[in-house]
Design a protein around this motif. Structure first.
Motif, PDB file in Angstrom:
ATOM      1  N   MET A  44      26.541  35.949  82.500  1.00 58.94           N
ATOM      2  CA  MET A  44      26.069  36.980  81.558  1.00 58.94           C
ATOM      3  C   MET A  44      27.251  37.789  81.007  1.00 58.94           C
ATOM      4  SD  MET A  44      23.197  39.922  82.132  1.00 58.94           S
ATOM      5  CE  MET A  44      21.749  39.234  81.382  1.00 58.94           C
ATOM      6  N   ASN A  45      27.209  38.076  79.711  1.00 56.58           N
ATOM      7  CA  ASN A  45      28.289  38.843  79.074  1.00 56.58           C
ATOM      8  C   ASN A  45      27.983  40.351  79.183  1.00 56.58           C
ATOM      9  OD1 ASN A  45      30.180  40.020  77.418  1.00 56.58           O
ATOM     10  ND2 ASN A  45      29.820  38.660  75.668  1.00 56.58           N
ATOM     11  N   GLY A  85      34.778  44.277  73.304  1.00 53.65           N
ATOM     12  CA  GLY A  85      33.700  44.239  74.299  1.00 53.65           C
ATOM     13  C   GLY A  85      32.677  43.171  73.968  1.00 53.65           C
ATOM     14  N   LEU A  86      32.334  43.086  72.684  1.00 57.84           N
ATOM     15  CA  LEU A  86      31.329  42.113  72.251  1.00 57.84           C
ATOM     16  C   LEU A  86      31.741  40.694  72.635  1.00 57.84           C
ATOM     17  CD1 LEU A  86      28.668  42.394  70.670  1.00 57.84           C
ATOM     18  CD2 LEU A  86      29.924  41.830  68.605  1.00 57.84           C
ATOM     19  N   PHE A  87      33.036  40.444  72.599  1.00 63.09           N
ATOM     20  CA  PHE A  87      33.528  39.105  72.936  1.00 63.09           C
ATOM     21  C   PHE A  87      33.804  38.947  74.428  1.00 63.09           C
ATOM     22  CE2 PHE A  87      34.065  36.511  69.140  1.00 63.09           C
ATOM     23  CZ  PHE A  87      33.666  37.418  68.181  1.00 63.09           C
ATOM     24  N   GLY A  88      33.265  39.898  75.202  1.00 60.64           N
ATOM     25  CA  GLY A  88      33.283  39.740  76.653  1.00 60.64           C
ATOM     26  C   GLY A  88      34.582  40.128  77.325  1.00 60.64           C
ATOM     27  N   SER A 119      28.760  35.553  65.865  1.00 62.00           N
ATOM     28  CA  SER A 119      29.904  34.701  66.218  1.00 62.00           C
ATOM     29  C   SER A 119      30.484  35.070  67.578  1.00 62.00           C
ATOM     30  CB  SER A 119      30.986  34.808  65.131  1.00 62.00           C
ATOM     31  OG  SER A 119      31.464  36.137  65.060  1.00 62.00           O
ATOM     32  N   ALA A 120      29.887  36.050  68.244  1.00 60.38           N
ATOM     33  CA  ALA A 120      30.398  36.483  69.549  1.00 60.38           C
ATOM     34  C   ALA A 120      29.720  35.700  70.680  1.00 60.38           C
ATOM     35  CB  ALA A 120      30.135  37.980  69.733  1.00 60.38           C
ATOM     36  N   PRO A 121      30.375  35.636  71.829  1.00 63.64           N
ATOM     37  CA  PRO A 121      29.767  34.894  72.956  1.00 63.64           C
ATOM     38  C   PRO A 121      28.700  35.707  73.680  1.00 63.64           C
ATOM     39  CG  PRO A 121      31.951  35.676  73.556  1.00 63.64           C
ATOM     40  CD  PRO A 121      31.745  36.080  72.141  1.00 63.64           C
ATOM     41  N   VAL A 122      27.741  36.196  72.935  1.00 63.54           N
ATOM     42  CA  VAL A 122      26.609  36.918  73.535  1.00 63.54           C
ATOM     43  C   VAL A 122      25.330  36.133  73.237  1.00 63.54           C
ATOM     44  CG1 VAL A 122      27.383  39.327  73.617  1.00 63.54           C
ATOM     45  CG2 VAL A 122      26.548  38.407  71.479  1.00 63.54           C
ATOM     46  N   SER A 123      24.462  36.045  74.233  1.00 64.64           N
ATOM     47  CA  SER A 123      23.197  35.342  74.011  1.00 64.64           C
ATOM     48  C   SER A 123      22.244  36.295  73.293  1.00 64.64           C
ATOM     49  CB  SER A 123      22.589  34.899  75.345  1.00 64.64           C
ATOM     50  OG  SER A 123      22.093  36.037  76.022  1.00 64.64           O
ATOM     51  N   CYS A 153      31.916  28.863  63.941  1.00 65.59           N
ATOM     52  CA  CYS A 153      31.849  30.189  64.585  1.00 65.59           C
ATOM     53  C   CYS A 153      30.457  30.510  65.141  1.00 65.59           C
ATOM     54  CB  CYS A 153      32.246  31.280  63.589  1.00 65.59           C
ATOM     55  SG  CYS A 153      33.963  31.145  63.096  1.00 65.59           S
ATOM     56  N   TYR A 159      34.784  47.978  70.172  1.00 62.80           N
ATOM     57  CA  TYR A 159      33.476  47.337  70.146  1.00 62.80           C
ATOM     58  C   TYR A 159      33.628  45.811  70.033  1.00 62.80           C
ATOM     59  CZ  TYR A 159      29.100  45.719  67.990  1.00 62.80           C
ATOM     60  OH  TYR A 159      27.967  45.017  67.681  1.00 62.80           O
ATOM     61  N   TYR A 202      28.708  27.528  74.015  1.00 60.51           N
ATOM     62  CA  TYR A 202      29.043  28.487  72.949  1.00 60.51           C
ATOM     63  C   TYR A 202      29.805  29.706  73.458  1.00 60.51           C
ATOM     64  CZ  TYR A 202      25.227  31.581  74.427  1.00 60.51           C
ATOM     65  OH  TYR A 202      24.429  32.438  75.129  1.00 60.51           O
ATOM     66  N   ARG A 203      29.568  30.088  74.700  1.00 62.55           N
ATOM     67  CA  ARG A 203      30.284  31.274  75.208  1.00 62.55           C
ATOM     68  C   ARG A 203      31.785  31.001  75.270  1.00 62.55           C
ATOM     69  NH1 ARG A 203      26.923  35.248  77.420  1.00 62.55           N
ATOM     70  NH2 ARG A 203      24.913  34.500  78.121  1.00 62.55           N
ATOM     71  N   GLU A 247      20.974  38.989  75.527  1.00 63.45           N
ATOM     72  CA  GLU A 247      21.934  40.070  75.766  1.00 63.45           C
ATOM     73  C   GLU A 247      21.941  41.046  74.584  1.00 63.45           C
ATOM     74  OE1 GLU A 247      24.673  37.163  78.532  1.00 63.45           O
ATOM     75  OE2 GLU A 247      25.238  37.540  76.454  1.00 63.45           O
ATOM     76  N   ILE A 267      27.603  31.025  63.238  1.00 64.97           N
ATOM     77  CA  ILE A 267      26.761  31.837  62.345  1.00 64.97           C
ATOM     78  C   ILE A 267      25.699  30.970  61.656  1.00 64.97           C
ATOM     79  CG2 ILE A 267      26.808  33.316  60.283  1.00 64.97           C
ATOM     80  CD1 ILE A 267      29.691  34.043  61.159  1.00 64.97           C
ATOM     81  N   MET A 272      28.320  39.721  65.538  1.00 61.14           N
ATOM     82  CA  MET A 272      27.461  39.515  66.697  1.00 61.14           C
ATOM     83  C   MET A 272      27.066  38.046  66.831  1.00 61.14           C
ATOM     84  SD  MET A 272      24.318  41.864  67.659  1.00 61.14           S
ATOM     85  CE  MET A 272      25.242  43.190  66.993  1.00 61.14           C
ATOM     86  N   ARG A 298      33.213  30.430  71.484  1.00 57.92           N
ATOM     87  CA  ARG A 298      33.260  31.640  70.646  1.00 57.92           C
ATOM     88  C   ARG A 298      34.290  32.635  71.164  1.00 57.92           C
ATOM     89  NH1 ARG A 298      26.905  32.832  69.385  1.00 57.92           N
ATOM     90  NH2 ARG A 298      26.365  30.723  68.744  1.00 57.92           N
ATOM     91  N   ALA A 352      28.999  46.914  75.202  1.00 56.84           N
ATOM     92  CA  ALA A 352      29.590  47.245  73.889  1.00 56.84           C
ATOM     93  C   ALA A 352      28.488  47.640  72.906  1.00 56.84           C
ATOM     94  CB  ALA A 352      30.392  46.064  73.364  1.00 56.84           C
ATOM     95  N   ILE A 353      27.420  46.839  72.861  1.00 59.67           N
ATOM     96  CA  ILE A 353      26.312  47.136  71.945  1.00 59.67           C
ATOM     97  C   ILE A 353      25.663  48.468  72.328  1.00 59.67           C
ATOM     98  CG2 ILE A 353      24.053  46.360  71.105  1.00 59.67           C
ATOM     99  CD1 ILE A 353      25.000  43.469  71.650  1.00 59.67           C
ATOM    100  N   GLN A 403      30.052  42.826  79.389  1.00 59.03           N
ATOM    101  CA  GLN A 403      30.884  43.626  78.483  1.00 59.03           C
ATOM    102  C   GLN A 403      30.252  43.685  77.092  1.00 59.03           C
ATOM    103  OE1 GLN A 403      33.482  45.424  79.201  1.00 59.03           O
ATOM    104  NE2 GLN A 403      33.693  44.736  81.314  1.00 59.03           N
ATOM    105  N   GLY A 404      29.665  42.546  76.681  1.00 60.52           N
ATOM    106  CA  GLY A 404      29.013  42.483  75.372  1.00 60.52           C
ATOM    107  C   GLY A 404      27.809  43.414  75.306  1.00 60.52           C
TER     108      GLY A 404
END
Lengths: 253, 349
Positions: A1-2, B143-146, A94-98, B91, B140, B112-113, A101, B93, A92, B116, A8-9, A4-5
């Motif tokens: 699980m991310n 963080g979003l990218f973990g 393109s980020a590694p968040v499901s 990416c 932000y 994908y984790r 999440e 999208i 969002m 990305r 962040a949100i 941090q993501g």
């Protein structure tokens, strides 16, 4: 699980509330307080008591629910609609968040804001009317369930909406009338029999009734039915969220 | 096809990186890269990628492409060619209709984790939250990218992009160029291995464009793989190692930039005549000579790859004809001319 993501949100959304404290916190508290003054003091002095509860105190749970629902809806719907509108949603996606999440981040923040607001309004109400809370745990349960469920519902509206009008149409034209006709200001026993039956088709009635029961031990419908109703609505919202994220509806091309 | 990890290959590449790195750019990124599991090139492998939108429009028609780690790859193509769709699929999208994309050896759908987290994207549009501050928006993004907070990295990135002084102001107060740089800062906040720049210098002034080129060069020195789409062919010509040309969803060509220019480029030889000519003598008609500058210049276009360029015989024939010149210059075809001819040829066919 991310984590941090999610954080962040969540932090980003909470920071947005801090930036717009007048609109997000002060404004709903003031407008709800006006209800206490106008309905509680002015009209309340003529209505006296309902089921042994002073009218001013009787309307507090309904008004709290009204604010909680409307704020949860608007916070969450705007939070996800705005990035879609200005185009920052790409980050969002393109980020590694499901998707789950993303939901936890947004709905968690919207529900937190609503709960903070609910707490402030409750404290404010104490200044105007004599309050008692007979079942505080049940009251908290209703508060949390309602905040989460309506934040999730708001999130779905934000995903569905493709313009500002659609963003407002459900909260203003569907939810607000349901709250006003759901026993916020009266007990359905006060209505003619026909309208009592009609009121039972209003899902908001069950929330307000259950919530009021946690304050004064009086309810229009059984508290378990109320809890079942909110659980059912939460389940429906989760199902819709699952479908949206499975299909990418209005999110992904 | 992506090959299994081969430590020696990456080790060699990493050593090369160190050798080329100059302080202070020999930075955290390079150090971090050395700690990663070794992966052989390509960093991105695209296989049979197609995309058909709900409207029926086919944006990509079976793209196959490998991007090597550490290179600058320029993707050229006219509007609507499929450049942004291709980037958007990699990416996450946009969902592909068919095909497969691997980033760092991982599938962009299944893993994908991982994929990305390796990618940073700078989109065409200046999409920023106007009411936020540059510092907050970069935190932000990280963080979003973990990634855990790293104030030092955010500070370094904002300083690198000349945004540190503006870090606490509202984004709405930034100029267009600064917003463009902020988009890059956000994309670099999580220290990506691959950076997509979709039209990074669209609408920015010449000075800023040059700054941007310098930044891209710095990033390359740090070992970041850069995939660039642009309308400014001179940009690709100045920066890219390899060039891909996409048109109507087809990848027409992928070639080393230098080799492409050599292979496809024509050269023009311009002779400044001592006396202006009214017309080209008949004996030169077959050579396709042109007169320019009111007859003061004679232009000869020739193929650099041909067995005989014809220059020696032309100069000899000119002397025989009594045509004298005082200067001679040659000019290679630009990438832009090559691009236009490729796209035009594709349109005609």
């Amino acid at each position: 699980m991310n984590l941090q993501g999610i954080l962040a949100i969540y932090r980003y959304e909470m920071a947005r509330t801090k930036r717009t404290v007048l609109q997000s916190v002060v404004s709903p508290v003031v407008s709800t307080s006006l209800y206490f003054v106008v309905f509680g003091s002015a009209i309340g002095s003529r209505i006296q008591e309902i089921d042994g509860v002073p009218y001013g105190a009787f309307i507090v749970p309904g008004l709290l629910m009204l604010t909680l629902m409307m704020q949860s809806l608007s916070n969450a719907s705007f939070a996800i609609y705005f990035p879609k509108f200005i185009g920052t949603i790409f980050e969002m996606l393109s980020a590694p968040v499901s998707f789950y999440e993303i939901v936890i981040g947004y709905v968690g923040a919207a529900a937190t804001k609503s709960l903070i607001l609910g707490a402030i309004i409750l404290l404010t109400a104490w200044c105007f009317v004599p309050l008692r809370i007979e079942y505080p745990v049940v009251m908290l349960l209703f508060l949390v369930l309602t905040a989460v469920t309506f934040s999730l519902f708001g999130f779905l509206i934000g995903i569905w909406a493709d313009n500002f009008e659609k963003l407002q149409v459900i909260p203003l034209l569907v939810v607000t009338p349901m709250v006003f006709l759901g026993g916020s200001f009266y007990s359905i026993d006060m209505l003619p029999e026909f309208w009592q039956t009609v009121s039972l088709f209003n899902p908001v009635l069950y929330l307000i009734s259950g919530f009021r029961w946690s304050f004064y031990g009086i309810a229009d419908v059984n508290v378990w039915i109320s809890l079942g109703a909110i659980a059912l609505f939460l389940g429906l919202c989760l199902l819709a969220t699952w479908w949206i994220f499975k299909t990418g509806y209005r999110i992904k091309k | 096809m992506f090959a299994p990890p081969q430590p020696h290959a990456k080790a060699a590449a990493a050593l090369g990186l160190i050798a080329r790195c100059k302080p202070p750019m020999c930075s955290v990124l390079t150090a971090r890269r050395l700690q990663r599991p070794f992966v052989t090139d390509p960093i991105i492998s695209i296989q049979g990628l197609t995309k058909t939108y709900a409207s029926g429009f086919q944006a990509l028609k079976g793209i196959d492409l490998d991007i090597r780690e550490g290179e600058i790859f320029a993707l050229l193509g006219p509007n609507g060619a499929g450049k942004t769709t291709l980037i958007s699929i990699i990416c996450g999208i946009v969902t592909a209709s068919a095909g497969r994309v691997l980033v760092g050896g991982y599938d962009i759908v299944r893993d994908y984790r991982k994929t990305r987290a390796m990618i940073g994207l700078v989109p065409q549009e200046l999409a920023t939250d106007s009411f936020e501050t540059p510092l907050a928006t970069c935190r932000y993004s990280r963080g979003l990218f973990g990634r855990k907070p790293n104030p030092a990295h955010i500070e370094k990135t904002l300083k690198q992009l000349s945004l540190w002084d503006k870090r606490n102001g509202m984004i709405m107060a930034l100029s267009g160029g600064m917003k463009r740089r902020l988009m890059i800062a956000k994309a670099l906040s999580h220290e990506p291995r691959v950076l997509f720049l979709d039209e990074p210098t669209a609408g920015v002034d010449v000075e800023l464009r040059k700054d941007m080129w310098a930044l891209v060069e710095e990033l390359r020195r740090d070992g970041v793989t850069i995939i660039l789409t642009t309308h400014y062919i001179e940009e690709a010509e100045a920066m890219a190692d390899r060039v891909g040309v996409i048109n109507h969803g087809d990848l027409i060509l992928v070639e080393e930039k230098a080799a492409l220019m050599q292979k496809m480029g024509q050269k023009r030889m311009v002779l400044d005549l001592t006396e202006p000519l009214a017309a080209i003598p008949n004996r030169f008609t077959a050579l396709g000579l042109e007169l320019a500058n009111e007859g003061r210049q004679l232009v000869y276009t020739y193929d650099t790859q041909a067995e005989r360029t014809g220059i020696t015989s032309l100069l000899s024939d000119l002397r025989d004809e009594g045509i004298r010149f005082r200067d001679l210059t040659t000019k290679q075809s630009s990438l832009e001319e090559i691009f236009v001819s490729l796209v035009h040829a594709g349109d005609v066919s």
